[in-house]
Design a protein around this motif. Structure first.
Motif, short mmCIF file in Angstrom:
data_model
loop_
_atom_site.label_atom_id
_atom_site.label_comp_id
_atom_site.label_asym_id
_atom_site.label_seq_id
_atom_site.Cartn_x
_atom_site.Cartn_y
_atom_site.Cartn_z
N ASP A 142 0.87 -1.18 0.00
CA ASP A 142 0.00 0.00 0.00
C ASP A 142 0.90 1.23 0.00
OD1 ASP A 142 -2.28 1.51 -0.05
OD2 ASP A 142 -3.02 0.87 1.91
N ASP A 143 0.29 2.42 -0.11
CA ASP A 143 1.10 3.63 -0.10
C ASP A 143 1.46 4.07 1.31
OD1 ASP A 143 -1.38 4.52 0.69
OD2 ASP A 143 -1.70 5.83 -1.04
N GLY A 144 0.97 3.35 2.31
CA GLY A 144 1.29 3.63 3.70
C GLY A 144 0.29 2.98 4.62
N VAL A 145 0.63 2.92 5.89
CA VAL A 145 -0.26 2.35 6.91
C VAL A 145 -0.48 3.40 7.98
CG1 VAL A 145 -0.32 0.73 8.85
CG2 VAL A 145 0.23 -0.09 6.57
N ALA A 146 -1.74 3.58 8.37
CA ALA A 146 -2.08 4.47 9.48
C ALA A 146 -2.62 3.62 10.63
CB ALA A 146 -3.07 5.53 9.04
N THR A 147 -3.94 3.34 10.63
CA THR A 147 -4.49 2.48 11.67
C THR A 147 -4.20 1.01 11.40
OG1 THR A 147 -6.62 2.17 10.56
CG2 THR A 147 -6.38 4.10 12.00
N GLY A 148 -4.00 0.66 10.13
CA GLY A 148 -3.70 -0.72 9.77
C GLY A 148 -4.91 -1.58 9.46
N SER A 149 -6.11 -1.02 9.52
CA SER A 149 -7.31 -1.83 9.28
C SER A 149 -7.34 -2.40 7.87
CB SER A 149 -8.56 -0.98 9.52
OG SER A 149 -8.66 -0.59 10.88
N SER A 150 -7.04 -1.57 6.86
CA SER A 150 -7.08 -2.03 5.47
C SER A 150 -6.00 -3.08 5.22
CB SER A 150 -6.91 -0.86 4.51
OG SER A 150 -7.97 0.06 4.64
N ALA A 151 -4.81 -2.83 5.76
CA ALA A 151 -3.72 -3.78 5.57
C ALA A 151 -4.04 -5.12 6.23
CB ALA A 151 -2.43 -3.21 6.15
N PRO A 171 5.72 2.24 2.06
CA PRO A 171 6.74 3.28 2.17
C PRO A 171 6.80 3.92 3.56
CG PRO A 171 5.43 3.54 0.16
CD PRO A 171 4.72 2.54 1.02
N VAL A 172 5.66 4.09 4.23
CA VAL A 172 5.66 4.81 5.49
C VAL A 172 4.62 4.22 6.43
CG1 VAL A 172 4.05 6.55 4.61
CG2 VAL A 172 5.54 7.12 6.55
N ALA A 173 4.96 4.19 7.74
CA ALA A 173 4.05 3.63 8.74
C ALA A 173 4.47 4.16 10.11
CB ALA A 173 4.12 2.11 8.72
N PRO A 174 3.59 4.06 11.10
CA PRO A 174 3.95 4.45 12.47
C PRO A 174 5.04 3.53 13.02
CG PRO A 174 1.57 4.20 12.22
CD PRO A 174 2.19 3.62 10.99
N PRO A 175 5.79 3.97 14.00
CA PRO A 175 6.88 3.14 14.55
C PRO A 175 6.42 1.80 15.10
CG PRO A 175 7.06 5.41 15.32
CD PRO A 175 5.72 5.30 14.64
N ASP A 176 5.20 1.73 15.63
CA ASP A 176 4.73 0.50 16.27
C ASP A 176 3.82 -0.34 15.38
OD1 ASP A 176 2.60 2.25 16.18
OD2 ASP A 176 1.86 1.74 18.19
N TRP A 177 3.88 -0.10 14.07
CA TRP A 177 2.89 -0.73 13.18
C TRP A 177 2.99 -2.26 13.17
CZ3 TRP A 177 3.55 -2.31 7.66
CH2 TRP A 177 4.89 -2.54 7.33
N ALA A 178 4.21 -2.82 13.19
CA ALA A 178 4.35 -4.27 13.15
C ALA A 178 3.79 -4.90 14.43
CB ALA A 178 5.81 -4.65 12.96
N THR A 193 9.60 5.12 9.17
CA THR A 193 8.71 4.98 10.33
C THR A 193 8.96 6.17 11.27
OG1 THR A 193 10.33 3.54 11.39
CG2 THR A 193 8.52 2.47 10.20
N PRO A 194 8.46 7.34 10.93
CA PRO A 194 8.74 8.54 11.73
C PRO A 194 8.10 8.48 13.11
CG PRO A 194 7.07 8.99 10.08
CD PRO A 194 7.59 7.62 9.77
N ALA A 195 8.85 8.97 14.09
CA ALA A 195 8.34 8.97 15.46
C ALA A 195 7.12 9.86 15.62
CB ALA A 195 9.46 9.43 16.41
N ASP A 196 7.03 10.92 14.79
CA ASP A 196 5.90 11.86 14.88
C ASP A 196 4.84 11.58 13.84
OD1 ASP A 196 7.42 12.53 12.71
OD2 ASP A 196 7.31 14.71 13.04
N PHE A 197 4.70 10.33 13.45
CA PHE A 197 3.73 9.98 12.40
C PHE A 197 2.32 10.43 12.78
CE2 PHE A 197 0.51 7.29 10.53
CZ PHE A 197 0.90 7.17 9.21
#
Length: 467
Positions: A142-151, A171-178, A193-197
């Motif tokens: 995907d082009d990025g992950v935010a909440t992760g629901s779609s992924a 390409p981009v996601a929150p630090p704790d996404w995994a 994975t920016p700290a201030d995502f």
């Protein structure tokens, strides 16, 4: 800003596919499918241009997994869940509770998204079936992950479709996404994975909405260049070798009487194999006039020996150097292939073929050796050819290794009915692609799964009836 646009993000994501960074992406076990046989599955619309760059870099197939975010009322960019193909559904209860969304509100939002999901799936697929995922490594992009629901929904869908390993790459996601997604995937990769995502779009200079037209353009198959054709001379006579660009393997056609290198049916199947980057060798097992010598027509040992010899000769051609091979047998040629495959060396050089496909064949002629055949074998017969169906059912039960029977409904002996030959070609292509190794890291038995009879849906009696 971290990325110029989604194309730039896709290129950088492809460059970051490093085995040291991505657990589960590469494995040393030769029996586990690797990236050479991977499928890149994009979440449309925004994930498609990213995934297209990844697929191009890997030389992998590209497909979509249609998922729709279910947004909070009044805050559509904040996902409180997601819905996807095959009935997939994810609810982010934490967001639902924090936003105070009532069940009726969630249901209404879900219904709207499912309607749009159905529209997009029909549009993007255009009547095409999804790329088969069973037993393969799948990169969900995907082009990025935010909440992760779609992924999360996408990962569940590809697992349900049989993926052997799932890697989620963005390409981009929150630090704790995994940690948040847990065991949804076997491996995770994010370039940034920016700290201030806060939001995916903040990390793109150009984050304009991807259009349906752009998705369709990315999914459109690239025009295939015509294969290079060579005229060969084998021990059995003239042969035609056709080699597509970057061949992944070669299929040698074994034919009985009434069928051969000039058969329009064989050429149609060969053309379908070329689309899968499989080279083909079309030749005759019987010399001119030998079809009148009935003992030769029905002697699988004689024909099997000729097939083995022709295979050895053909594989010496420089264009086929190092390529794995399979046999496509029609008529009594199917018996020849099975007889040869049961030999002490597997019927050919380097241990024999990786796969066999028999169309309307006579496996009963090789009945004495069927228990010795361990090469994965697909038997294809026409549903209207009842006697041949029974011969092939019996043969399927006697094979010593993986075997499958596919019956094409309503098709006769020559598969002349509308769509019948297309079904044969598609089944053969899928069987060979699945079982011919994609690269040197795959073992001889990689990707073999237990066969079973199927219904998509030979020669008759003792007389071969042509092709």
């Amino acid at each position: 800003m971290h990325f110029t646009d989604r194309t730039d993000a896709g290129r950088r994501l492809a460059a970051a596919l490093d085995p040291e960074r991505v657990p589960g992406l590469y494995v040393p076990d030769p029996h586990v499918p690797g990236l050479r046989d991977a499928v890149v599955v994009a979440l449309p619309r925004g994930g498609v241009p990213v995934a297209a760059e990844v697929a191009a870099a890997l030389g992998a197939e590209l497909d979509v997994c249609v998922v729709r975010k279910v947004g909070v009322p009044g805050q559509p960019e904040l996902a409180m869940g997601a819905v996807g193909e095959d009935g997939a559904r994810v609810v982010n209860q934490e967001v639902v509770d924090a936003a105070g969304v009532r069940p009726a509100e969630f249901a209404a939002a879900e219904a709207r998204e499912r309607a749009e999901l159905a529209r997009r799936a029909a549009l993007y697929r255009g009547g095409r079936a999804p790329v088969p995922l069973a037993g393969r490594t799948v990169l969900v992009v995907d082009d990025g992950v935010a909440t992760g629901s779609s992924a999360l929904a996408a990962c569940r869908i590809v697992r349900a479709r049989g993926a052997a390993r799932v890697v989620l790459a963005v390409p981009v996601a929150p630090p704790d996404w995994a940690r948040r997604l847990g065991d949804a995937a076997d491996g995770y990769l994010a370039v940034h994975t920016p700290a201030d995502f806060r939001a995916v779009g903040e990390h793109y200079r150009d984050f304009r909405q991807t259009t349906d037209a752009e998705v369709l353009a990315a999914l459109a198959p690239a025009p295939a260049s015509a294969p290079v054709v060579y005229a060969l001379r084998l021990g059995t006579g003239p042969a035609v070798l056709a080699v597509p660009e970057r061949p992944r393997g070669v299929v040698l056609f074994a034919h009985g009487s009434g069928s051969g290198r000039d058969s329009p049916r064989n050429r149609a199947v060969a053309a379908r194999l070329h689309r899968e980057r499989l080279a083909t060798v079309l030749f005759d097992l019987l010399a001119p006039g030998e079809a009148d010598e009935r003992w030769k027509v029905f002697d699988p040992g004689l024909l099997g020996g000729r097939l083995t010899g022709a295979t050895r000769e053909a594989l010496r051609h420089p264009a086929l150097a190092g390529l794995p091979y399979g046999w496509f047998g029609a008529s009594t040629g199917a018996a020849a292939a099975l007889w040869a495959a049961a030999g002490p060396d597997g019927g050919g050089p380097d241990g024999g073929p990786y796969a066999i496909v028999a169309r309307g064949g006579r496996p009963d002629l090789a009945a004495a050796r069927l228990p010795l055949v361990t090469v994965p074998t697909l038997l294809i017969v026409g549903g209207a050819d009842q006697e041949v169906v029974e011969w092939n059912r019996q043969a399927r039960s006697e094979l010593g290794g993986e075997g499958a029977l596919q019956v094409v409904p309503g098709a006769g002996h020559l598969f002349e009915e509308p769509g019948a030959l297309d079904a044969v070609a598609g089944l053969a292509a899928d069987w060979f692609v699945r079982r011919l190794p994609a690269g040197p890291e795959r073992g001889r038995d990689g990707g073999r799964d237990g066969g079973r009879d199927g219904d998509l849906g030979g020669d008759r009696g003792g007389e071969p009836a042509g092709d």
